[in-house]
Scaffold this active site. Structure first.
Site, short mmCIF file in Angstrom:
data_model
loop_
_atom_site.label_atom_id
_atom_site.label_comp_id
_atom_site.label_asym_id
_atom_site.label_seq_id
_atom_site.Cartn_x
_atom_site.Cartn_y
_atom_site.Cartn_z
N CYS A 102 0.81 -1.23 0.00
CA CYS A 102 0.00 0.00 0.00
C CYS A 102 0.84 1.28 0.00
CB CYS A 102 -0.94 0.01 1.20
SG CYS A 102 -2.17 -1.31 1.17
N HIS A 245 -3.43 7.09 3.21
CA HIS A 245 -3.89 5.85 2.60
C HIS A 245 -5.29 5.56 3.11
CE1 HIS A 245 -4.30 1.79 1.31
NE2 HIS A 245 -4.12 1.27 2.50
N ASN A 275 -10.72 0.83 -0.26
CA ASN A 275 -9.26 0.74 -0.19
C ASN A 275 -8.75 0.31 -1.57
OD1 ASN A 275 -6.59 -0.14 0.17
ND2 ASN A 275 -6.98 -0.89 2.24
#
Length: 318
Positions: A102, A245, A275
């Site tokens: 990520c 994030h 996400n």
């Protein structure tokens, strides 16, 4: 973004849950999901938009970095294929992938900036393109599966004129004690596709231990943010906008609570897009830019966590 939008209420109907069940558990209301699109097409579309806004052509690009948590295929890397689809001539650029799950976008951005500062590159293209809607644990962890959505974003990076903005600090720390808390075990060399077919199949689906991730983040993340701000010479009050994030709506609430940053200064798109793995940060950055929340002189704090487990951040003065 892919064209198709999937609402959590539609997933409730498909999986036999009461209305509102998955949104209550995940906090995600909707997500974009690839149907006609593929990962390379999303990457190329995002790259072309970034190049158009930056007023550069394919002939200007001499570095292409793929920053995807999940690649298009195991071998070769994804960046050369995107370079080819952008009609960047053979030998005109270096193209390779940077994978920090990520945090891939932040890691690639730091690498590109370093190469530009060292005079090794002039104009870099960094893209994150993710199809996060595949290999999800709908049977065992539907609340986890409901977190993810697809999308792509890209940036063009060049040297700034003197005094016209800079990366003030960049920091990454890894806590491998929680290595297995977030993973897809198959696809590499861990399981042999022929000799260990059952194990390979069993580990081809995403798994996440949310409690373990929360433990590591709760214990270490506030200190990490303090150290990043100190490296930039900033205090929390100096930060105009936090671009995190988009791990989950709950994770963002926890981050706001831990760091003490006002919610109004945090870009929060998780409920709308889910996400998107490495594409989350650049997507949030683009949306904030489009909404006029970023102007010359804005002090940005990019923050994220990743599987592994790592924390990453970058302090940028626009």
């Amino acid at each position: 973004m892919p064209t198709k939008v999937v609402l959590s209420e539609a997933l409730d109907r498909r999986l036999g849950f009461p209305a509102g069940h998955l949104e209550r558990l995940s906090g995600v209301r909707s997500r974009h999901v690839c149907e006609a699109e593929d990962q390379i097409g999303l990457a190329v579309a995002a790259a072309r938009l970034a190049m158009e806004r930056a007023a550069v052509t394919s002939g200007d690009i001499d570095l292409v970095l793929g920053a995807c948590g999940i690649p298009y295929q195991t071998l070769p890397s994804t960046a050369p294929l995107v370079m080819r689809e952008l009609s960047i001539p053979d030998g005109a650029a270096a193209a390779f992938d940077v994978n920090a799950t990520c945090l891939s976008f932040l890691s690639a951005l730091e690498l590109a900036a370093g190469r530009i500062a060292a005079g090794q590159s002039r104009t870099a293209l960094v893209f994150s393109s993710e199809i996060a809607s595949r290999a999800l644990p709908w049977n065992d962890q539907p609340d986890v599966a409901a977190l993810f959505g697809d999308g792509a974003a890209a940036v063009v990076l060049t040297a700034a004129p003197e005094g016209a903005g800079a990366i003030r600090a960049s920091l990454m720390r890894t806590y491998p004690s929680a290595y297995g808390a977030c993973e897809i075990g198959a696809g590499g060399t861990r399981f042999d596709f022929v000799r260990e077919a059952a194990e390979f199949a069993a580990h081809s689906v995403f798994r996440m231990d949310g409690k373990e991730l929360f433990r590591v983040t709760h214990r270490h993340f506030p200190r990490f943010v303090d150290d990043l701000l100190a490296a930039a010479g900033w205090t929390p009050a100096d930060v105009d906008l936090v671009v995190p994030h988009q791990a989950s709506p709950l994770a963002l609430e926890h981050m706001i609570e831990q760091t003490g940053m006002p919610g109004a200064r945090v870009v929060n798109i998780a409920a709308r897009f889910g996400n998107q793995i490495a594409a989350s940060i650049p997507t949030a950055l683009d949306i904030a830019w489009t909404e006029g929340r970023i102007t010359r002189g804005t002090r940005l704090l990019l923050l994220g966590t990743s599987a592994g487990v790592s924390f990453g951040g970058m302090a940028i003065e626009v």
